[in-house]
Design an enzyme around this catalytic site. Sequence first.
Site, mmCIF file in Angstrom:
data_model
loop_
_atom_site.group_PDB
_atom_site.id
_atom_site.type_symbol
_atom_site.label_atom_id
_atom_site.label_comp_id
_atom_site.label_asym_id
_atom_site.label_seq_id
_atom_site.Cartn_x
_atom_site.Cartn_y
_atom_site.Cartn_z
ATOM 1 N N SER A 255 11.894 -26.753 23.352
ATOM 2 C CA SER A 255 12.023 -25.531 24.130
ATOM 3 C C SER A 255 11.703 -24.346 23.253
ATOM 4 O O SER A 255 11.529 -24.472 22.047
ATOM 5 C CB SER A 255 13.450 -25.398 24.633
ATOM 6 O OG SER A 255 14.289 -25.115 23.530
ATOM 7 N N LYS A 256 11.653 -23.216 23.888
ATOM 8 C CA LYS A 256 11.396 -21.984 23.159
ATOM 9 C C LYS A 256 12.472 -21.793 22.098
ATOM 10 O O LYS A 256 12.213 -21.322 21.010
ATOM 11 C CB LYS A 256 11.487 -20.830 24.149
ATOM 12 C CG LYS A 256 10.196 -20.060 24.274
ATOM 13 C CD LYS A 256 10.552 -18.751 24.805
ATOM 14 C CE LYS A 256 9.490 -17.900 25.314
ATOM 15 N NZ LYS A 256 9.997 -17.156 26.461
ATOM 16 N N ARG A 257 13.679 -22.202 22.476
ATOM 17 C CA ARG A 257 14.792 -22.011 21.560
ATOM 18 C C ARG A 257 14.609 -22.799 20.258
ATOM 19 O O ARG A 257 15.118 -22.417 19.220
ATOM 20 C CB ARG A 257 16.120 -22.343 22.226
ATOM 21 C CG ARG A 257 17.092 -21.205 22.052
ATOM 22 C CD ARG A 257 18.430 -21.415 22.722
ATOM 23 N NE ARG A 257 18.327 -22.099 24.007
ATOM 24 C CZ ARG A 257 19.092 -23.133 24.329
ATOM 25 N NH1 ARG A 257 19.947 -23.609 23.467
ATOM 26 N NH2 ARG A 257 18.986 -23.680 25.515
ATOM 27 N N SER A 258 13.894 -23.909 20.332
ATOM 28 C CA SER A 258 13.679 -24.668 19.088
ATOM 29 C C SER A 258 12.755 -23.883 18.166
ATOM 30 O O SER A 258 12.514 -24.281 17.036
ATOM 31 C CB SER A 258 13.131 -26.068 19.354
ATOM 32 O OG SER A 258 12.886 -26.308 20.696
ATOM 33 N N GLY A 259 12.203 -22.772 18.667
ATOM 34 C CA GLY A 259 11.497 -21.842 17.787
ATOM 35 C C GLY A 259 10.068 -22.230 17.447
ATOM 36 O O GLY A 259 9.378 -21.520 16.742
#
Length: 489
Positions: A255-259
């Site tokens: 995800s985006k959160r995983s950067g």
Amino acid sequence: MNKVRTRYAPSPTGKMHVGNLRSALYEFLIAKHAGGDFMLRIEDTDQERFVEGATEIIYRTLDKAGLEHDEGPDKDGGFGPYVQSERMKSGIYMEYARKLVERGEAYYCFCDRERLESLKTEIVEGKEIMMYDKHCLFLSEEEVQANLAAGKPFVIRQNIPKEGTTTFHDELYGEISVENAELDDMILIKSDGYPTYNFANVVDDHTMNITHVVRGNEYLSSAPKYQRLYDAFGWESPVYIHLPLITDENHKKLSKRSGHASFEELIDQGFLTEAVVNYIALLGWSPEENQEIFTLEELIEKFDYHRISKSPAVFDIVKLKWMNGEYLKAMDFDKFYEMAQPYIRKCLTKDLDFKKIAAMVKTRIEIFPDIAEHIDFFEQVPDYDSSMYAHKKMKTTPESSLEVLKELLPVLEAQEDYSNDALYDALCKYVSEKGCKNGYVMWPVRTAVSGKQMTPGGATELMEVLGKEESLARLRAAVAKLQADTAKG
Ligand code: GLU
């Protein structure tokens, strides 16, 4: 045999994520491996999800990654238009939907929102799904015509029988059968006249002679409905390859959160395009032999889609960094220097020989931003502890270091030539006079001029870059520091 034709068919809804790029890359590789054509088709029928600028990101990314398309909105190959909203203007989707209506494979539905909302919902995979009850399938021909003539809003739905099963074939997953009762009569044409994504996709893949479709396995559940459409039209379906999910290191959906989910973000973080493309190629595919570093040309030559795996692919940033480092090591020095310069400049205000610094770090960094931690000491010696002078293997202590540095100061003050070789000779001469090991002298000198445990070069290489004045200033400061600290005991 038909010419292999693949397409990348993005919906312009935002950034191009690693998963999107992988689909595009595999489509490209399948086509090029077989000497076929790779096409770009923009699937923009879902006007609500359209994001301004997203199409530009797609062009930019494909271009940067080297995935040159043979046909697309900007390159006519005789199958255009290549943008679905433009294809729609010719009435193609409505025409095909009507064909299905004539065959009883689809029907007009005039149900309004209120009625639809009153229908039963079912929970499928945690989501509430409305199953349409086929109410309008039973309208008489006269009722349908009267509604149409009265301009009543309508959608066209696929007519899926309630009995039996539908079977389709996926290259990775094999034969998959589902109960028809589980399939909803999905909308083919929406009330705004636009086709749904699912319908346009099938019509376009067929009319554009697409032979292989690669996409994420989130589409696997729609595949039976696609199969029914192909069967209803009497068309042969393309080879379907639904790719395994890409997960992060914790086996969660990337995800985006995983950067590290979007291609451009990775590039902004300092990764090289070639390394990212190479790495993404291996997210689900592996070659026969143990090779890991591939140019795009080599990938084209070696890519065999039968070797794609269906187990989830883990996006491992550590592995990607390693791979990026391999690319940097192999890079031609001039190119490396050109790309490294801005990163060097960002940490150093001093007028130093950047070329030498670049040469020192080339084999030590994995991504360009790593440069900072390797060279920051050239700007200023960081605070460090005198205990750093104690090195077991070199047999040094703060006391022995103080002695060596004190003895060396006059030697290095008298030394005119501050080139690496000359400095090295001077230090070796001192070593042999003293009758000690090399490291006994090099370790304290390197520590004194850098204040770091690890440096991108040896003592004399660092001094060459720092120059005489700065090197001496650092050596003197080290002597003062050691004097103060060893006196303290
Ligand atoms: N438009 C779809 C997407 O962007 C493409 C799916 C497919 O390749 O069939 O995800």
